[in-house]
Write a protein that holds these residues in place. Structure first.
Motif, PDB file in Angstrom:
ATOM      1  N   UNK A 223     100.649  54.498  43.165  1.00 11.33           N
ATOM      2  CA  UNK A 223     101.164  53.124  41.614  1.00 11.33           C
ATOM      3  C   UNK A 223     102.233  52.783  41.481  1.00 11.33           C
ATOM      4  N   UNK A 225     105.050  49.950  39.538  1.00 14.72           N
ATOM      5  CA  UNK A 225     103.671  48.700  38.616  1.00 14.72           C
ATOM      6  C   UNK A 225     104.992  47.425  38.921  1.00 14.72           C
ATOM      7  N   UNK A 226     105.875  47.394  39.172  1.00 12.69           N
ATOM      8  CA  UNK A 226     106.607  46.571  39.216  1.00 12.69           C
ATOM      9  C   UNK A 226     106.779  46.434  40.612  1.00 12.69           C
ATOM     10  N   UNK A 229     109.547  46.328  43.117  1.00 11.11           N
ATOM     11  CA  UNK A 229     109.663  47.803  43.804  1.00 11.11           C
ATOM     12  C   UNK A 229     109.174  47.715  45.142  1.00 11.11           C
ATOM     13  N   UNK A 233     109.501  48.614  48.549  1.00 10.83           N
ATOM     14  CA  UNK A 233     109.291  49.866  49.194  1.00 10.83           C
ATOM     15  C   UNK A 233     108.868  49.650  50.910  1.00 10.83           C
ATOM     16  N   UNK A 236     111.549  49.463  52.530  1.00 11.68           N
ATOM     17  CA  UNK A 236     112.929  50.758  53.741  1.00 11.68           C
ATOM     18  C   UNK A 236     111.682  51.388  54.290  1.00 11.68           C
ATOM     19  N   UNK A 238     108.476  53.075  52.761  1.00 10.65           N
ATOM     20  CA  UNK A 238     108.065  54.018  51.893  1.00 10.65           C
ATOM     21  C   UNK A 238     106.787  53.618  51.998  1.00 10.65           C
TER      22      UNK A 238
ATOM     23  N   UNK B 152     119.259  50.211  43.792  1.00 13.07           N
ATOM     24  CA  UNK B 152     118.227  49.750  44.777  1.00 13.07           C
ATOM     25  C   UNK B 152     118.584  49.164  46.006  1.00 13.07           C
ATOM     26  N   UNK B 156     119.329  51.150  48.717  1.00 14.17           N
ATOM     27  CA  UNK B 156     117.884  51.453  49.228  1.00 14.17           C
ATOM     28  C   UNK B 156     118.027  50.257  50.461  1.00 14.17           C
ATOM     29  N   UNK B 157     117.780  49.634  49.568  1.00  9.41           N
ATOM     30  CA  UNK B 157     118.126  48.285  50.974  1.00  9.41           C
ATOM     31  C   UNK B 157     118.857  47.815  51.698  1.00  9.41           C
ATOM     32  N   UNK B 163     115.062  55.983  48.514  1.00 11.06           N
ATOM     33  CA  UNK B 163     114.187  55.935  48.373  1.00 11.06           C
ATOM     34  C   UNK B 163     113.964  54.398  47.228  1.00 11.06           C
ATOM     35  N   UNK B 164     113.621  53.478  47.195  1.00 11.05           N
ATOM     36  CA  UNK B 164     113.801  52.447  45.575  1.00 11.05           C
ATOM     37  C   UNK B 164     112.463  52.710  44.600  1.00 11.05           C
ATOM     38  N   UNK B 165     112.019  54.294  45.683  1.00  6.55           N
ATOM     39  CA  UNK B 165     110.428  54.115  44.481  1.00  6.55           C
ATOM     40  C   UNK B 165     110.095  55.131  44.481  1.00  6.55           C
ATOM     41  N   UNK B 166     109.078  55.616  43.567  1.00  8.59           N
ATOM     42  CA  UNK B 166     108.452  56.757  44.007  1.00  8.59           C
ATOM     43  C   UNK B 166     108.593  58.546  43.712  1.00  8.59           C
ATOM     44  N   UNK B 167     107.732  59.317  43.959  1.00  5.55           N
ATOM     45  CA  UNK B 167     107.438  60.470  42.809  1.00  5.55           C
ATOM     46  C   UNK B 167     106.454  61.261  44.019  1.00  5.55           C
ATOM     47  N   UNK B 180     113.610  61.483  45.521  1.00 10.58           N
ATOM     48  CA  UNK B 180     113.398  60.406  44.267  1.00 10.58           C
ATOM     49  C   UNK B 180     114.113  60.290  43.170  1.00 10.58           C
ATOM     50  N   UNK B 259     109.572  53.312  34.771  1.00  9.55           N
ATOM     51  CA  UNK B 259     108.935  51.337  35.460  1.00  9.55           C
ATOM     52  C   UNK B 259     109.325  51.432  37.024  1.00  9.55           C
ATOM     53  N   UNK B 260     111.085  51.015  36.768  1.00 10.22           N
ATOM     54  CA  UNK B 260     111.585  50.022  37.756  1.00 10.22           C
ATOM     55  C   UNK B 260     110.979  51.213  39.403  1.00 10.22           C
ATOM     56  N   UNK B 262     109.026  53.757  39.101  1.00  9.39           N
ATOM     57  CA  UNK B 262     107.439  54.087  39.316  1.00  9.39           C
ATOM     58  C   UNK B 262     107.694  55.765  38.977  1.00  9.39           C
TER      59      UNK B 262
END
Lengths: 511, 314
Positions: A223, A225-226, A229, A233, A236, A238, B152, B156-157, B163-167, B180, B259-260, B262
């Motif tokens: 999940x 939201x953006x 982003x 992902x 990259x 992900x 990011x 990241x890029x 990583x740009x996002x994740x958990x 992360x 939010x950004x 995640x």
């Protein structure tokens, strides 16, 4: 007078539906490779649960494609084929006999039987269950029974050949023991882990009823939201797939290596922008003015709003549909001179801006303000001074759909594939609908189209309905809304259907 | 001390009640109806009535508030409209993620902000002071979401380092979890560090001009001891106040950064709940954050006595 309870909710639902739309195109394929797992980034907003009778946002429906099956479904050529109902019979589109597919089991091993459908129909109508209006109205006045374990019989209060189209959007969940933390389906993957608003993990359903499917071992939905982003992902590595790419990002993705864009062939696109006319208004009650507006709108320029993507259209029925009438009047090409002449005939001076009309629109879609401005400029050329009124979407719905307090109103529609809904949704065959356009000949043709299961008779009826609608021009159908998903190039057979569904069981990884 | 703590806890009650009342009223004034969001447009009246009765929304507002407040005192924050699960469980499920980046960001910010603030004060008006102050100003001015986006783009890029996002939960894979966590942690910490830097600098400048510091120097106390023992300890008392406020605020959830990135924490939960008009969850989160904020500030007040024995609470 025909009452169609779908019409207004359909307008509202279409207006509020803010995503995924188009019919799929497969990427060049090859032999499927078995195994592997993929990760998907999805907007978490709106995934409340997997109660198929109630949770109906685009994101929730997206998860349904993984874990559930529909009663029937469209194939890649947009023909209805069997789903959990393997086959059916009807003579008059009123009495339907459905045969439950053999050999289907739920994820916990329980065999699928006709009673599961009957339980679902019962649940839908139980106010305690809180089913959506669209789902409830589908079963209004319908009697049904499980004739035996393999057969469901339904008797509708009136003929409805579009029932199968509605059933292509009904996902079967087992309601009698529904567990919100671990819903059981019959779909190609089973849910094995769900951390709310974080991640959902699915494993392949080895007992899936479609032979040889799914190809993948598993799907993980993250999940995110953006929207930016999600794309980052993907870029990259992900994740392998993201849904509903913003149009402004398409160029960036197209130039990226190892990324493919997935879209629907234009001819199958069903969603479109839509300019409602409030027909009782003095000027708009004149068919010449309505035609003039249609002719004055520059659909070619409107295409620039979507960066040249999408389709020019003015007919409510998509060009790829079996019911599209190529001989019906078209407003695809702009003709300002003809529009000015029609205005003169109607008693207006096209050079004076004497006629003033307001245009109410909402801006939750970033393209809407630009479209409204283009229409404003276009109509000024035929002597109509348009005042733009921006409303918050909820206020727009209240003002336009309920209070009918408008002259022109801009929105977007996302009808179903069946022409019954494409025409019914657009022209709102309802005595209380927002257009307030009543035309008995159109209504008769539309009813004739749903009153028979014979495809030739249906086509003939819808041809007539389109002919009338395009002559009378009670509103302006505008360009198709383009919609895109993006995936890594090694993810094969990614097909996006015209309501935004993607079917994971057919994908494979060429990695 | 015990009397003081008890008094402070009692004083919290009206504050918490006021917060509860405000959030309760504000969310019911907002456009959008949770029942309609669940049932869709033009819902069946019977279904609406059934759902409203289930959520208690059919009762008068005063009664709804009374019930919620009464249950909240007993630790029951209600049931989520959207998920139909206990709110407290949902908050506790998301709290570890927010707590993790909060703690990491506070540690990182303190490790950067405090030393730079001290050096800046000790080298007032030097080029080093100028650099630190500029950095601090930048940290203040730069919105957190913008910094997150910059990180990011660069790391990241372009560089592919993070990583740009994740958990991933720490218990599942600690290394991946920390990987992360870099983006949200750094995004959150810059602003905190900048604030701490300016605060500790100003506090140190004030302290090192005090008579007792001059006396210590004239007595021949080594400079290191003057700074660490005599100056820093006293400068830390006002710093502790700002630290407590920062901790409380960040612990309440950083909506945009979560939010950004995640990052499934309290901030993101709040945003989702607002979008879904899930009153019960929003009320629960605000109450949870308010109580956390008040408790942290109480703890900070008590810590004053440790740093300065002259402070006594009766």
């Amino acid at each position: 007078m025909l009452r169609n309870r779908h019409a207004r909710p359909a307008l509202l639902a279409s207006t509020l539906l803010v995503v995924s739309l188009l019919l799929g195109s497969a990427v060049a394929q090859g032999d499927p490779v078995e195994g592997g797992e993929i990760e998907v980034a999805l907007n978490a907003q709106g995934i409340r649960g997997l109660r198929t009778w109630q949770d109906n946002t685009a994101n929730e429906t997206h998860i349904y494609t993984i874990v559930y099956d529909t009663f029937v479904r469209y194939d890649e050529s947009y023909n209805i084929v069997g789903g959990l109902f393997e086959s059916w019979e009807t003579d008059d589109a009123t009495t339907w006999t459905f045969h439950v597919r053999d050999g289907v089991t739920w994820h916990d091993g329980v065999e699928l039987v006709a009673q599961h459908f009957v339980d679902y129909f019962d649940a839908v109508q139980d106010p305690e269950r809180g089913a959506t209006t669209e789902t409830i109205s589908l079963f209004e006045g319908v009697s049904y029974e499980a004739v035996d374990d393999d057969t469901v019989r339904m008797v509708l209060p009136a003929p409805n050949a579009a029932l199968l189209d509605a059933f292509s959007r009904q996902w079967l969940s087992r309601v009698e023991d529904y567990d919100s933390s671990a819903p059981v389906g019959t779909g190609p993957f089973r849910l094995v882990e769900w951390r709310r608003n974080e991640v959902m993990r699915f494993e392949a359903n080895d007992a899936y009823w479609r032979d040889g499917l799914p190809h993948l071992d598993g799907v993980t939905v993250r999940m995110v939201p953006d929207a930016t982003t999600r794309l980052n992902m993907l870029l990259t590595g992900e994740v392998d797939l993201v849904r509903s790419v913003p149009m402004a990002e398409l160029d960036r993705l197209e130039s990226a290596e190892d990324v493919q864009l997935v879209q629907t062939p234009d001819e199958f696109s069903i969603s479109h922008w839509y300019l409602l006319f409030h027909n009782p208004e003095p000027a708009l009650s004149d068919v010449r003015v309505r035609r003039a507006i249609n002719l004055a709108i520059d659909r070619e320029t409107l295409l620039q709003v979507t960066f040249g993507r999408g389709t020019i259209r003015s007919n409510a029925v998509a060009e790829g549909s079996w019911a599209f009438n190529p001989d019906a009047r078209s407003y695809n090409e702009r003709d300002v001179e003809a529009a000015q002449e029609l205005m003169r005939e109607a008693g207006y001076d096209p050079t004076s801006l004497d006629l003033e009309l307001s245009l109410k629109y909402w801006e939750e879609w970033p393209e809407n303000p630009q479209i409204a401005q283009i229409i404003q400029a276009n109509l000024a050329e035929i002597g109509i001074q348009v005042t733009l009124e921006l409303l918050e979407i909820g206020q727009w719905v209240d003002t336009v759909a309920y209070e009918l307090d408008y002259e022109l109103a801009l929105t977007a529609l996302v009808p179903s594939w069946d022409p019954d809904d494409q025409l019914g949704n657009t022209y709102q065959v309802d005595d209380g609908a927002a257009l307030e356009w009543e035309n008995q000949a159109f209504t008769d043709a539309w009813i004739a189209g749903r009153a028979t299961a014979d495809i030739d008779e249906r086509r003939e009826a819808y041809f007539e309905a389109q002919r009338i609608a395009m002559e009378e021009a009670p509103s302006a159908v505008l360009n198709g809304v383009p919609a895109f998903d993006a995936a890594t190039a090694d993810l094969r057979n990614v097909i996006r259907y015209n309501r935004g569904d993607i079917f994971y069981e057919r994908m494979w990884l060429d990695r | 001390m015990t009397t003081y703590v008890a008094r402070r806890v009692l004083q919290m009650i009206p504050t918490v009640l006021l917060v509860m009342a405000i959030v309760f009223v504000v969310f019911r004034l907002m456009p959008g109806d949770p029942v309609q969001l669940i049932l869709g447009a033009d819902p069946d009246p019977e279904a609406v009535a059934a759902l409203e009765a289930r959520f208690g929304l059919d009762r008068p507002l005063v009664e709804q508030f009374g019930r919620w407040a009464f249950d909240a005192v007993r630790g029951d924050l209600g049931t989520s409209f959207a998920r139909e699960e206990p709110v407290l469980g949902i908050i506790l499920e998301r709290f570890p993620a927010t707590a993790q980046i909060t703690v990491l960001a506070m540690i990182l910010a303190t490790l950067v902000g405090v030393p730079l603030g001290i050096v800046s004060a000790l080298r007032q008006d030097s080029w080093l002071d100028l650099v630190v102050r500029t950095f601090s100003l930048l940290g203040f001015s730069m919105p957190r979401y913008w910094l997150a986006i910059l990180l990011v783009i660069v790391f990241s890029l372009n560089l592919g380092w993070i990583p740009p996002a994740g958990y991933v939960a720490f218990t599942e894979d600690p290394l991946k979890n920390l990987h992360y966590a870099i983006l949200p942690t750094v995004s959150l910490s810059l602003h905190i560090a900048a604030e701490q830097m300016r605060f500790i600098r100003s506090s140190m400048l004030d302290v090192i001009r005090q008579d007792y510091v001059r006396t210590a120097r004239s007595k021949g106390v080594p400079e290191r001891s003057v700074i660490v023992k005599h100056s820093l300890k006293n400068a830390f008392i006002p710093f502790l106040t700002i630290f407590g406020l920062q901790l409380g605020l960040v612990l309440g959830g950083s909506v945009i950064v979560e939010y950004i990135a995640a990052w499934p924490g309290i901030g993101w939960l709040t945003l989702q709940a607002i979008n879904q008009r899930d009153y019960a969850v929003v009320q629960g989160v605000v109450l949870f954050s308010a109580v956390a904020f008040l408790v942290i500030n109480l703890v900070v007040d008590l810590l004053y006595t440790v740093l300065d024995p002259r402070i006594q609470y009766a």
